[in-house]
Design an enzyme around this catalytic site. Structure first.
Site, PDB file in Angstrom:
ATOM      1  N   GLY A  15       0.821  -1.212   0.000  1.00 30.85           N
ATOM      2  CA  GLY A  15       0.000   0.000   0.000  1.00 30.85           C
ATOM      3  C   GLY A  15       0.854   1.260   0.000  1.00 30.85           C
ATOM      4  O   GLY A  15       0.610   2.196  -0.767  1.00 30.85           O
ATOM      5  N   GLU A  34      10.461   3.418   5.851  1.00 32.36           N
ATOM      6  CA  GLU A  34      10.184   2.004   6.121  1.00 32.36           C
ATOM      7  C   GLU A  34      11.058   1.535   7.283  1.00 32.36           C
ATOM      8  O   GLU A  34      12.255   1.779   7.303  1.00 32.36           O
ATOM      9  CB  GLU A  34      10.465   1.177   4.848  1.00 32.36           C
ATOM     10  CG  GLU A  34      10.535  -0.320   5.032  1.00 32.36           C
ATOM     11  CD  GLU A  34       9.285  -0.951   5.666  1.00 32.36           C
ATOM     12  OE1 GLU A  34       8.167  -0.639   5.256  1.00 32.36           O
ATOM     13  OE2 GLU A  34       9.470  -1.763   6.594  1.00 32.36           O
ATOM     14  N   HIS A  47      -2.436 -12.779  -5.406  1.00 37.65           N
ATOM     15  CA  HIS A  47      -3.299 -12.603  -6.584  1.00 37.65           C
ATOM     16  C   HIS A  47      -3.371 -11.114  -6.897  1.00 37.65           C
ATOM     17  O   HIS A  47      -3.523 -10.302  -5.973  1.00 37.65           O
ATOM     18  CB  HIS A  47      -4.744 -13.006  -6.271  1.00 37.65           C
ATOM     19  CG  HIS A  47      -4.957 -14.428  -5.894  1.00 37.65           C
ATOM     20  ND1 HIS A  47      -5.727 -15.276  -6.648  1.00 37.65           N
ATOM     21  CD2 HIS A  47      -4.532 -15.149  -4.841  1.00 37.65           C
ATOM     22  CE1 HIS A  47      -5.776 -16.461  -6.057  1.00 37.65           C
ATOM     23  NE2 HIS A  47      -5.058 -16.414  -4.958  1.00 37.65           N
ATOM     24  N   ARG A 108       5.047 -12.602  -4.318  1.00 37.41           N
ATOM     25  CA  ARG A 108       4.879 -11.343  -3.599  1.00 37.41           C
ATOM     26  C   ARG A 108       6.172 -10.519  -3.570  1.00 37.41           C
ATOM     27  O   ARG A 108       6.156  -9.299  -3.701  1.00 37.41           O
ATOM     28  CB  ARG A 108       4.422 -11.678  -2.184  1.00 37.41           C
ATOM     29  CG  ARG A 108       3.886 -10.532  -1.427  1.00 37.41           C
ATOM     30  CD  ARG A 108       3.554 -10.948  -0.002  1.00 37.41           C
ATOM     31  NE  ARG A 108       3.349  -9.751   0.757  1.00 37.41           N
ATOM     32  CZ  ARG A 108       2.158  -9.303   1.157  1.00 37.41           C
ATOM     33  NH1 ARG A 108       1.087 -10.000   0.919  1.00 37.41           N
ATOM     34  NH2 ARG A 108       2.050  -8.181   1.804  1.00 37.41           N
ATOM     35  N   TYR A 215      -1.659 -21.901  -6.274  1.00 35.50           N
ATOM     36  CA  TYR A 215      -1.460 -21.277  -7.595  1.00 35.50           C
ATOM     37  C   TYR A 215       0.024 -21.124  -7.919  1.00 35.50           C
ATOM     38  O   TYR A 215       0.873 -21.226  -7.031  1.00 35.50           O
ATOM     39  CB  TYR A 215      -2.178 -19.925  -7.676  1.00 35.50           C
ATOM     40  CG  TYR A 215      -1.883 -18.926  -6.579  1.00 35.50           C
ATOM     41  CD1 TYR A 215      -0.877 -17.967  -6.709  1.00 35.50           C
ATOM     42  CD2 TYR A 215      -2.635 -18.914  -5.400  1.00 35.50           C
ATOM     43  CE1 TYR A 215      -0.634 -17.035  -5.712  1.00 35.50           C
ATOM     44  CE2 TYR A 215      -2.387 -17.979  -4.401  1.00 35.50           C
ATOM     45  CZ  TYR A 215      -1.389 -17.046  -4.555  1.00 35.50           C
ATOM     46  OH  TYR A 215      -1.139 -16.117  -3.572  1.00 35.50           O
ATOM     47  N   ALA A 307      -4.237  -6.721   0.006  1.00 33.20           N
ATOM     48  CA  ALA A 307      -3.292  -5.777  -0.600  1.00 33.20           C
ATOM     49  C   ALA A 307      -3.986  -4.984  -1.694  1.00 33.20           C
ATOM     50  O   ALA A 307      -3.705  -3.799  -1.906  1.00 33.20           O
ATOM     51  CB  ALA A 307      -2.094  -6.527  -1.165  1.00 33.20           C
ATOM     52  N   ALA A 308      -4.915  -5.652  -2.370  1.00 37.24           N
ATOM     53  CA  ALA A 308      -5.681  -4.980  -3.427  1.00 37.24           C
ATOM     54  C   ALA A 308      -6.412  -3.772  -2.849  1.00 37.24           C
ATOM     55  O   ALA A 308      -6.427  -2.691  -3.454  1.00 37.24           O
ATOM     56  CB  ALA A 308      -6.673  -5.964  -4.041  1.00 37.24           C
TER      57      ALA A 308
HETATM   58  P1  FAD Z   1       1.824  -4.101   5.024  1.00 40.83           P
HETATM   59  O1  FAD Z   1       2.038  -4.954   3.840  1.00 40.83           O
HETATM   60  O2  FAD Z   1       1.753  -4.758   6.356  1.00 40.83           O
HETATM   61  O3  FAD Z   1       2.976  -3.019   5.029  1.00 40.83           O
HETATM   62  C1  FAD Z   1       3.207  -2.187   6.141  1.00 40.83           C
HETATM   63  C2  FAD Z   1       4.657  -1.703   6.064  1.00 40.83           C
HETATM   64  O4  FAD Z   1       4.864  -0.710   7.063  1.00 40.83           O
HETATM   65  C3  FAD Z   1       5.652  -2.820   6.333  1.00 40.83           C
HETATM   66  O5  FAD Z   1       6.661  -2.803   5.351  1.00 40.83           O
HETATM   67  C4  FAD Z   1       6.201  -2.500   7.715  1.00 40.83           C
HETATM   68  O6  FAD Z   1       7.531  -2.930   7.912  1.00 40.83           O
HETATM   69  C5  FAD Z   1       6.077  -0.985   7.732  1.00 40.83           C
HETATM   70  N1  FAD Z   1       5.940  -0.403   9.082  1.00 40.83           N
HETATM   71  C6  FAD Z   1       5.148  -0.850  10.086  1.00 40.83           C
HETATM   72  N2  FAD Z   1       5.260  -0.050  11.171  1.00 40.83           N
HETATM   73  C7  FAD Z   1       6.150   0.918  10.831  1.00 40.83           C
HETATM   74  C8  FAD Z   1       6.684   2.044  11.541  1.00 40.83           C
HETATM   75  N3  FAD Z   1       6.322   2.315  12.811  1.00 40.83           N
HETATM   76  N4  FAD Z   1       7.565   2.842  10.905  1.00 40.83           N
HETATM   77  C9  FAD Z   1       7.935   2.587   9.606  1.00 40.83           C
HETATM   78  N5  FAD Z   1       7.471   1.527   8.906  1.00 40.83           N
HETATM   79  C10 FAD Z   1       6.580   0.712   9.504  1.00 40.83           C
HETATM   80  N6  FAD Z   1      -3.736  -9.609  -0.294  1.00 40.83           N
HETATM   81  C11 FAD Z   1      -4.032  -9.660  -1.614  1.00 40.83           C
HETATM   82  O7  FAD Z   1      -4.440  -8.624  -2.191  1.00 40.83           O
HETATM   83  N7  FAD Z   1      -3.904 -10.827  -2.322  1.00 40.83           N
HETATM   84  C12 FAD Z   1      -3.456 -11.980  -1.738  1.00 40.83           C
HETATM   85  O8  FAD Z   1      -3.345 -13.010  -2.426  1.00 40.83           O
HETATM   86  C13 FAD Z   1      -3.147 -11.964  -0.336  1.00 40.83           C
HETATM   87  N8  FAD Z   1      -2.718 -13.072   0.322  1.00 40.83           N
HETATM   88  C14 FAD Z   1      -2.437 -13.006   1.668  1.00 40.83           C
HETATM   89  C15 FAD Z   1      -2.030 -14.159   2.377  1.00 40.83           C
HETATM   90  C16 FAD Z   1      -1.748 -14.114   3.749  1.00 40.83           C
HETATM   91  C17 FAD Z   1      -1.376 -15.360   4.488  1.00 40.83           C
HETATM   92  C18 FAD Z   1      -1.837 -12.877   4.444  1.00 40.83           C
HETATM   93  C19 FAD Z   1      -1.526 -12.799   5.935  1.00 40.83           C
HETATM   94  C20 FAD Z   1      -2.240 -11.732   3.763  1.00 40.83           C
HETATM   95  C21 FAD Z   1      -2.554 -11.792   2.382  1.00 40.83           C
HETATM   96  N9  FAD Z   1      -2.998 -10.663   1.689  1.00 40.83           N
HETATM   97  C22 FAD Z   1      -3.300 -10.718   0.359  1.00 40.83           C
HETATM   98  C23 FAD Z   1      -3.217  -9.410   2.429  1.00 40.83           C
HETATM   99  C24 FAD Z   1      -2.065  -8.486   2.283  1.00 40.83           C
HETATM  100  O9  FAD Z   1      -0.862  -9.115   2.610  1.00 40.83           O
HETATM  101  C25 FAD Z   1      -2.214  -7.247   3.155  1.00 40.83           C
HETATM  102  O10 FAD Z   1      -3.539  -6.802   3.156  1.00 40.83           O
HETATM  103  C26 FAD Z   1      -1.306  -6.168   2.585  1.00 40.83           C
HETATM  104  O11 FAD Z   1       0.032  -6.552   2.713  1.00 40.83           O
HETATM  105  C27 FAD Z   1      -1.533  -4.835   3.268  1.00 40.83           C
HETATM  106  O12 FAD Z   1      -0.625  -3.894   2.744  1.00 40.83           O
HETATM  107  P2  FAD Z   1      -0.196  -2.642   3.590  1.00 40.83           P
HETATM  108  O13 FAD Z   1       0.798  -1.915   2.744  1.00 40.83           O
HETATM  109  O14 FAD Z   1      -1.399  -1.932   4.076  1.00 40.83           O
HETATM  110  O15 FAD Z   1       0.490  -3.243   4.894  1.00 40.83           O
END
Ligand code: FAD
Length: 382
Positions: A15, A34, A47, A108, A215, A307-308
């Site tokens: 995101g 980060e 996906h 990923r 997959y 993630a989407a």
């Molecule tokens: P995150 O990916 O959690 O990123 C947050 C970032 O912020 C991290 O890099 C972290 O290190 C950083 N961070 C945290 N705190 C701090 C701080 N205090 N200071 C600086 N940096 C910080 N989604 C899909 O769309 N398709 C899929 O197929 C899918 N499969 C999944 C399978 C599993 C088993 C799981 C658990 C999740 C899956 N997801 C999937 C969901 C997806 O992984 C998350 O919804 C997505 O990663 C969210 O993205 P984000 O950027 O909001 O958060």
């Protein structure tokens, strides 16, 4: 504030990387912070539906993703024991025509590397764990764990399920452990050649309380991946994942179809992750702070849309800043929330219920969504 504010994105997950890339492309002075010292190629797949690929088009990496990913012709759902087909959801050419972009599955780590590579590397700061924000003056002051500080006009909390920015807005509150875990493993497709079985490009094996989604994560179909949902009443490990084992997998999927048994037999390493959720948040933004992705709507991953939703949020947030003008950031943030809350909450609910595509249904409301074309709903004034 100048016409183009300085924007800080906290977190370079999927995101945050999307937000950073889209803001920088739109000309905003944007820095991304980060906490991790560097990125590792975590053993997991993801996906990317047509709804996300339309954002990847805007970031400029759609073609590369199409080249690197696997393009399943269908999403199959099958009974975990008998193998009977429960649904056949057309993807492939159908998705491209009906929803306006491809449906792919990728590694990923490959996706993340590609996305982070689109950021201005001079403005991407690793090893910067945000510990505090002060939003009481003309600028937001951010303090990092290494003792340094920095300032920005606006701060986007893309810092995941344990978001520091969410905590600032709403106070400390641990996410809810859903009672389910996910096992994740990548298997070399070479090993599967020993079996006289059909390993389909995208298939979810279901039984009453558990499932295994499988997959390919590369276009050359050399790496096959599974991710499960299995009930486990408690999670007391205190870490984001632990190692699992073939034995644990055998026990969890006893009686499942021979294809699933073959995958377990070929497993070399498998990890186990707690699935965390929150109920929809009452607040997505306050003054100069705004949330996106798992920071505001973490969900079980059973629609493969977590993630989407984070990436769609990023695109909608930038669209709203452009629409309203970043000088009016409060209005822009409220326009963003108004246009994301319902969809993100609905996806959270369906993911929680784990019903998505189990039986034949029309997935157009998810895959056909175009964050750039959907008419904007105006916030209700009180
Ligand atoms: P995150 O990916 O959690 O990123 C947050 C970032 O912020 C991290 O890099 C972290 O290190 C950083 N961070 C945290 N705190 C701090 C701080 N205090 N200071 C600086 N940096 C910080 N989604 C899909 O769309 N398709 C899929 O197929 C899918 N499969 C999944 C399978 C599993 C088993 C799981 C658990 C999740 C899956 N997801 C999937 C969901 C997806 O992984 C998350 O919804 C997505 O990663 C969210 O993205 P984000 O950027 O909001 O958060």
């Amino acid at each position: 504030m100048t016409k183009q504010p300085t924007i800080a994105v906290i977190g370079a997950g999927l995101g945050g990387a999307a937000a950073g890339a889209l803001l920088q492309r739109a000309g905003y002075n944007t820095r991304v912070y980060e906490q991790a010292p560097a990125f590792a190629r975590l053993g997991a797949g993801i996906h990317l539906g047509p709804n996300v690929m339309k954002v990847m088009r805007r970031i400029g990496i759609e073609d590369k993703l199409n080249a690197m990913g696997s393009h399943p012709a269908h999403w199959f759902s099958r009974d975990g024991r008998s193998g009977e087909y429960l649904s056949r959801i057309p993807l492939g050419d159908f998705a491209r025509e009906a929803y306006g972009a491809a449906y792919i599955t990728v590694h990923r780590g490959d996706l993340h590397e590609l996305m982070v590579g689109t950021l201005d590397q001079e403005r991407l700061h690793f090893d910067k764990r945000l510990v505090d924000v002060d939003d009481s003056g003309d600028k937001v002051v951010m303090t990092f764990a290494d003792g340094t500080t920095d300032e920005a006009d606006l701060v986007i909390g893309a810092d995941g399920v344990n978001s520091r920015i969410r905590e600032k807005l709403l106070g400390p509150e641990a996410p809810i452990y859903s009672g389910w875990v996910a096992h994740r493993a990548i298997i070399s497709a070479e090993k599967l050649k020993a079996y006289d079985l059909d390993f389909e490009a995208c298939v979810k094996w279901w039984s009453e309380d558990r499932h295994m989604m499988v997959y390919f994560v590369t276009g050359d179909e050399k790496e096959y991946y599974y991710v499960t949902g299995v009930p486990e009443p408690e999670w007391n490990h205190g870490t984001s994942f632990v190692d699992s084992s073939r034995e644990e997998m055998r026990k969890a999927f006893e009686g499942y179809h021979p294809t699933v048994q073959a995958l377990i037999d070929c497993t070399e390493t498998v990890t186990k992750w707690p699935l965390l959720e929150r109920t929809p948040l009452p607040l997505w933004h306050d003054n100069r702070l705004v949330l996106l992705g798992d920071a505001c709507h973490p969900m079980k991953p059973h629609m493969a849309q977590g993630a989407a939703m984070a990436i769609e949020d990023a695109a909608m947030l930038v669209r709203c800043l452009e629409e309203v003008g970043a000088g009016n950031y409060r209005d822009a943030f409220e326009l963003y929330r108004t246009n994301r809350f319902e969809r993100a909450s609905r996806v959270q609910k369906v993911s929680h219920d784990n019903t998505w595509l189990r039986h034949d249904e029309d997935p157009a409301w998810v895959f056909g969504y175009d964050v750039y074309e959907v008419p904007l709903k105006q916030p209700q004034r009180t």
